[in-house]
Write a protein that holds these residues in place. Structure first.
Motif, PDB file in Angstrom:
ATOM      1  N   LEU A  49      -4.126   9.393   3.210  1.00 13.40           N
ATOM      2  CA  LEU A  49      -2.815   8.903   2.772  1.00 13.40           C
ATOM      3  C   LEU A  49      -2.356   7.695   4.117  1.00 13.40           C
ATOM      4  O   LEU A  49      -2.759   7.830   5.073  1.00 13.40           O
ATOM      5  CB  LEU A  49      -1.670  10.075   3.034  1.00 13.40           C
ATOM      6  N   PRO A  50      -1.498   6.709   3.400  1.00 10.52           N
ATOM      7  CA  PRO A  50      -1.166   5.652   4.050  1.00 10.52           C
ATOM      8  C   PRO A  50      -0.183   6.072   5.148  1.00 10.52           C
ATOM      9  O   PRO A  50       0.309   5.533   6.270  1.00 10.52           O
ATOM     10  CB  PRO A  50      -0.831   4.518   3.265  1.00 10.52           C
TER      11      PRO A  50
ATOM     12  N   CYS B 126       0.196   2.971  11.164  1.00  8.63           N
ATOM     13  CA  CYS B 126      -0.614   3.797  10.283  1.00  8.63           C
ATOM     14  C   CYS B 126      -0.974   2.905   8.849  1.00  8.63           C
ATOM     15  O   CYS B 126      -0.631   1.627   8.972  1.00  8.63           O
ATOM     16  CB  CYS B 126       0.407   5.000   9.655  1.00  8.63           C
ATOM     17  N   GLY B 127      -1.445   3.399   7.869  1.00 11.06           N
ATOM     18  CA  GLY B 127      -1.817   2.605   6.770  1.00 11.06           C
ATOM     19  C   GLY B 127      -0.596   1.922   6.142  1.00 11.06           C
ATOM     20  O   GLY B 127      -0.773   0.935   5.580  1.00 11.06           O
ATOM     21  N   ALA B 128       0.665   2.500   6.499  1.00 13.52           N
ATOM     22  CA  ALA B 128       1.948   1.756   5.528  1.00 13.52           C
ATOM     23  C   ALA B 128       2.422   0.699   6.746  1.00 13.52           C
ATOM     24  O   ALA B 128       3.363   0.164   6.295  1.00 13.52           O
ATOM     25  CB  ALA B 128       2.834   2.704   5.388  1.00 13.52           C
ATOM     26  N   GLY B 129       1.887   0.379   7.922  1.00 12.77           N
ATOM     27  CA  GLY B 129       2.196  -0.496   8.807  1.00 12.77           C
ATOM     28  C   GLY B 129       2.872   0.233   9.921  1.00 12.77           C
ATOM     29  O   GLY B 129       2.228   1.236  10.360  1.00 12.77           O
TER      30      GLY B 129
ATOM     31  N   THR C 110       8.244   0.108   1.327  1.00 10.93           N
ATOM     32  CA  THR C 110       7.704   0.441   0.120  1.00 10.93           C
ATOM     33  C   THR C 110       6.614  -0.329  -0.037  1.00 10.93           C
ATOM     34  O   THR C 110       6.404  -1.468  -0.082  1.00 10.93           O
ATOM     35  CB  THR C 110       8.670   0.166  -1.202  1.00 10.93           C
ATOM     36  N   MET C 111       5.214   0.158  -0.358  1.00 12.24           N
ATOM     37  CA  MET C 111       4.133  -0.570  -0.486  1.00 12.24           C
ATOM     38  C   MET C 111       3.784  -0.911  -2.202  1.00 12.24           C
ATOM     39  O   MET C 111       3.322  -2.059  -2.331  1.00 12.24           O
ATOM     40  CB  MET C 111       2.958   0.282  -0.162  1.00 12.24           C
TER      41      MET C 111
END
Length: 148
Positions: A73-74, A104-107, A125-126
């Protein structure tokens, strides 16, 4: 994967044992492959298992990868909180004593520290906007609901 690694299991969202949401945290994940992290996540049999790495972004205190038994998961909330707690409890020192910055994967995710509580604002939000028709159909089928 023969070396030993520091590991914590954190009870998130409750101070009472066995009433929170558990997360497994591998505190020194450097050198683990994606396949090894996935295998560990399946072995812990928890909803999420996290892996702490040195930061690659100079603004971050550490980098986190989050795995479920089924994949990566991001970003996820309780793993973010539990991993920051475990990192701090095991000697992690943030650049700013009032804030921990997780990559993390989301920044980058900033976590505030105050009165023994960690909190964060969700990352940007990605994906936004309407879903394409194929995704809507796939989600409706997966949930067993009508497309409308």
């Amino acid at each position: 994967m023969t070396r030993t690694r520091d590991f914590a299991q954190v009870n998130v969202f409750s101070s009472a044992p066995y009433l929170g949401n558990p997360v497994a945290v591998v505190l020194d994940a450097e050198g683990l492959s994606d396949e090894e992290m996935q295998r560990i996540a399946k072995w812990t049999n928890l909803s999420e298992t996290t892996f702490v790495f040195p930061a690659t972004d100079p603004a971050a205190d550490y980098r986190l990868r989050i795995f479920t038994p089924g994949g990566e998961l991001p970003f996820a909330g309780h793993p973010t909180l539990g991993s920051a707690h475990a990192w701090l409890e095991n000697g992690g020192t943030p650049r700013d004593p009032a804030t921990v910055v997780q990559e993390c994967g989301a920044g980058l995710v900033g976590l505030r520290r105050g009165d023994g509580i960690l909190s964060f604002a969700a990352p940007d939000t990605m994906h936004s906007g309407p879903l394409d028709a194929a995704d809507v159909e796939r989600f409706a089928t997966a949930f067993g609901i009508a497309r409308d």
